[in-house]
Enzyme design. Sequence first.
Site, PDB file in Angstrom:
ATOM      1  N   SER A  20       1.087  -1.191   0.027  1.00 10.54           N
ATOM      2  CA  SER A  20       0.008  -0.042   0.165  1.00 10.54           C
ATOM      3  C   SER A  20       0.961   1.184  -0.074  1.00 10.54           C
ATOM      4  CB  SER A  20      -0.857  -0.060   1.290  1.00 10.54           C
ATOM      5  OG  SER A  20      -0.137   0.312   2.384  1.00 10.54           O
ATOM      6  N   HIS A  29      -3.430  -6.074   2.407  1.00 11.83           N
ATOM      7  CA  HIS A  29      -2.331  -7.120   2.988  1.00 11.83           C
ATOM      8  C   HIS A  29      -3.303  -8.561   3.107  1.00 11.83           C
ATOM      9  CE1 HIS A  29       0.181  -3.712   5.035  1.00 11.83           C
ATOM     10  NE2 HIS A  29       0.340  -3.827   3.600  1.00 11.83           N
ATOM     11  N   GLU A  62      -4.798  -2.492   8.855  1.00 12.10           N
ATOM     12  CA  GLU A  62      -3.971  -3.083  10.005  1.00 12.10           C
ATOM     13  C   GLU A  62      -4.774  -2.951  11.404  1.00 12.10           C
ATOM     14  OE1 GLU A  62      -0.004  -1.540  10.024  1.00 12.10           O
ATOM     15  OE2 GLU A  62      -0.134  -1.590   7.769  1.00 12.10           O
ATOM     16  N   GLU A  64       1.734  -9.512   7.194  1.00  9.69           N
ATOM     17  CA  GLU A  64       2.352  -9.135   8.071  1.00  9.69           C
ATOM     18  C   GLU A  64       2.252 -10.068   9.345  1.00  9.69           C
ATOM     19  OE1 GLU A  64       1.662  -5.197   8.663  1.00  9.69           O
ATOM     20  OE2 GLU A  64       2.812  -4.506   6.996  1.00  9.69           O
ATOM     21  N   ASP A  90      -4.500   1.183  11.357  1.00 12.81           N
ATOM     22  CA  ASP A  90      -4.048   1.775  10.339  1.00 12.81           C
ATOM     23  C   ASP A  90      -4.982   1.644   9.268  1.00 12.81           C
ATOM     24  OD1 ASP A  90      -3.018   2.792   7.907  1.00 12.81           O
ATOM     25  OD2 ASP A  90      -1.191   1.603   7.821  1.00 12.81           O
ATOM     26  N   GLU A 146      -3.886   5.469  12.085  1.00 16.51           N
ATOM     27  CA  GLU A 146      -3.054   5.975  10.941  1.00 16.51           C
ATOM     28  C   GLU A 146      -3.715   6.161   9.713  1.00 16.51           C
ATOM     29  OE1 GLU A 146       0.419   3.448  10.633  1.00 16.51           O
ATOM     30  OE2 GLU A 146       0.478   3.810   8.716  1.00 16.51           O
ATOM     31  N   ASP A 176       1.049   8.545   6.856  1.00 23.64           N
ATOM     32  CA  ASP A 176       2.081   7.686   6.447  1.00 23.64           C
ATOM     33  C   ASP A 176       2.069   8.120   4.680  1.00 23.64           C
ATOM     34  OD1 ASP A 176       3.552   5.443   5.352  1.00 23.64           O
ATOM     35  OD2 ASP A 176       1.962   4.155   5.445  1.00 23.64           O
ATOM     36  N   LYS A 229       9.525   5.213   7.143  1.00 23.11           N
ATOM     37  CA  LYS A 229      10.160   4.137   6.483  1.00 23.11           C
ATOM     38  C   LYS A 229      11.149   4.415   5.565  1.00 23.11           C
ATOM     39  CE  LYS A 229       5.466   2.031   5.967  1.00 23.11           C
ATOM     40  NZ  LYS A 229       4.251   2.475   4.940  1.00 23.11           N
ATOM     41  N   HIS A 260       8.115  -1.365   9.323  1.00 22.66           N
ATOM     42  CA  HIS A 260       8.669  -2.356   8.410  1.00 22.66           C
ATOM     43  C   HIS A 260       8.003  -1.822   7.259  1.00 22.66           C
ATOM     44  CE1 HIS A 260       5.003  -4.939   9.423  1.00 22.66           C
ATOM     45  NE2 HIS A 260       4.924  -3.740   9.272  1.00 22.66           N
ATOM     46  N   LYS A 285       6.588  -0.060  14.291  1.00 26.52           N
ATOM     47  CA  LYS A 285       5.613  -1.212  14.193  1.00 26.52           C
ATOM     48  C   LYS A 285       6.407  -2.356  13.086  1.00 26.52           C
ATOM     49  CE  LYS A 285       2.789   0.721  10.178  1.00 26.52           C
ATOM     50  NZ  LYS A 285       1.531   0.693   9.969  1.00 26.52           N
TER      51      LYS A 285
HETATM   52  P1  PGA Z   1       3.075  -1.219   3.269  1.00 31.22           P
HETATM   53  O1  PGA Z   1       2.127  -1.211   4.381  1.00 31.22           O
HETATM   54  O2  PGA Z   1       4.336  -1.897   3.597  1.00 31.22           O
HETATM   55  O3  PGA Z   1       2.119  -2.274   2.234  1.00 31.22           O
HETATM   56  O4  PGA Z   1       3.021   0.052   2.555  1.00 31.22           O
HETATM   57  C1  PGA Z   1       2.540  -0.555   5.734  1.00 31.22           C
HETATM   58  C2  PGA Z   1       1.587   0.565   5.766  1.00 31.22           C
HETATM   59  O5  PGA Z   1       0.682   1.175   5.252  1.00 31.22           O
HETATM   60  O6  PGA Z   1       1.828   1.197   7.028  1.00 31.22           O
HETATM   61 ZN    ZN Z   2       0.528   2.831   6.659  1.00 36.57          ZN
END
Ligand code: PGA
Ligand code: ZN
Length: 425
Positions: free
Chosen positions: A40, A151, A160, A201, A238, A282, A309, A334, A362, A385
């Site tokens: 995502s 996911h 999430e 995940e 999230d 999130e 994010d 990230k 991650h 996370k």
């Molecule tokens: P992604 O998901 O690694 O698939 O982008 C993580 C997130 O959205 O926080």
């Molecule tokens: Zn996110």
Amino acid sequence: VIDAVKAREVFDSRGNPTVEVDVVLTDGIRGRAEVPSGASTGANEAVELRDGGDRLQGKGVAKAVNNVNTEINDALHDESPFNQAKVDQIMIDLDGTPNKSRLGANAILGVSMAVCRAAAVETYQPLYRYLGGTDLELPQTFHNVINGGEHADNGIDIQEFLITAVERTSFRDGFEKITNTYHTLKTVVEKAGYTTGLGDEGGFAPDLNNSEEALQMLHDAIIAAGYVPGKEIAIAFDAAASYFYNTETKQYDFEGKHLSPVELGEYYVGLLDKFPEIVSVEDPYSEDDWENFATFTKEYGNRVQIITDDNVCTNPKLFAKAIRMGMANAFLIKLNQIGTVTETITAIRLARKNGYATMMSHRSGETGDTFLADFTVATKTAQLKSGAPARSERVEKYNQLLRIEEELGEEGTRLAHFPDSVDYD
Ligand code: PGA
Ligand code: ZN
């Protein structure tokens, strides 16, 4: 000094190709790093260079590997591994694009992290110590235990559902509570008649009817495991709302309903009322909907942590825009969204100077590399996370934190408490 930089194509936790880099110093010391990959992804992320064509569903990274082995190798020959900022700047300049699309952020980040590792080995220090010095602390970790959205193949639109140990005497103590809750959650999911297969995940991916059902299961599992929701184990989610935003109608197509931004906000608040143990939210709004994201923050930012994010993608320029607008009160961090160790540290510093909390993250496509754990400790990032306490590519980060806690001894008993946001040099 750096003698050679060599990359190869390896595979990540989803079976997709990714970049691994070895940096070799003239005295034979090596540093190695592997690059993760998101599903995502935000539109403003640095570009992951993929080959296209027929091979490996177009996802091959042979071009990125070749860029490391030729251009980057030539440019970094004889450079000092201790000057991370210079090494990273050389690669940024060599690439020449604003989003690292020519050489590939996957090529550049792999080298950036591997240089850092080689430098740590050269000084006989663990990575966290080399990068972070002293006065270190262990983060509060957030664990994605029910997977939805991009996911998992189920009907839940929130991506999430995470749990975090609020009350803990050590990192190990908190992590034990998390694993107890995770195993209890499995029983709760089973008893409700759902399958207990795992998402990307490591969280369960039951085909629930809606997100509220997922939160109820977490709530029940926390209690069944013997903990007090909110006091000992808290919840975060999230939404990754860009993935259910309809850019034409400007509405959110969420779990069978078409919600206006205001209605979506009311829905979230209903969840916060029903489950007061929710402490962090999130991406409640889309990356194309900054205004409503900011409005939501103004109304509820004093009640829960609100993380952005996808809007900001670990990019200092976008952080500045979010800060100006009063959007969110925490940033997700990230490494591969921006593409170098140095720029990631710049982003973290900018966030903290402006009173924003930070959560290290991650990606949904991960590797066995534990760089993230050391990097979190070194940058004194209070939150991390890294997925469920299951699947080795997730658990290895937590295992590394257990090792770091043991090595730090007295110092390691210092526990970061969310949403802390200490500055560091
Ligand atoms: P992604 O998901 O690694 O698939 O982008 C993580 C997130 O959205 O926080
Ligand atoms: Zn996110």
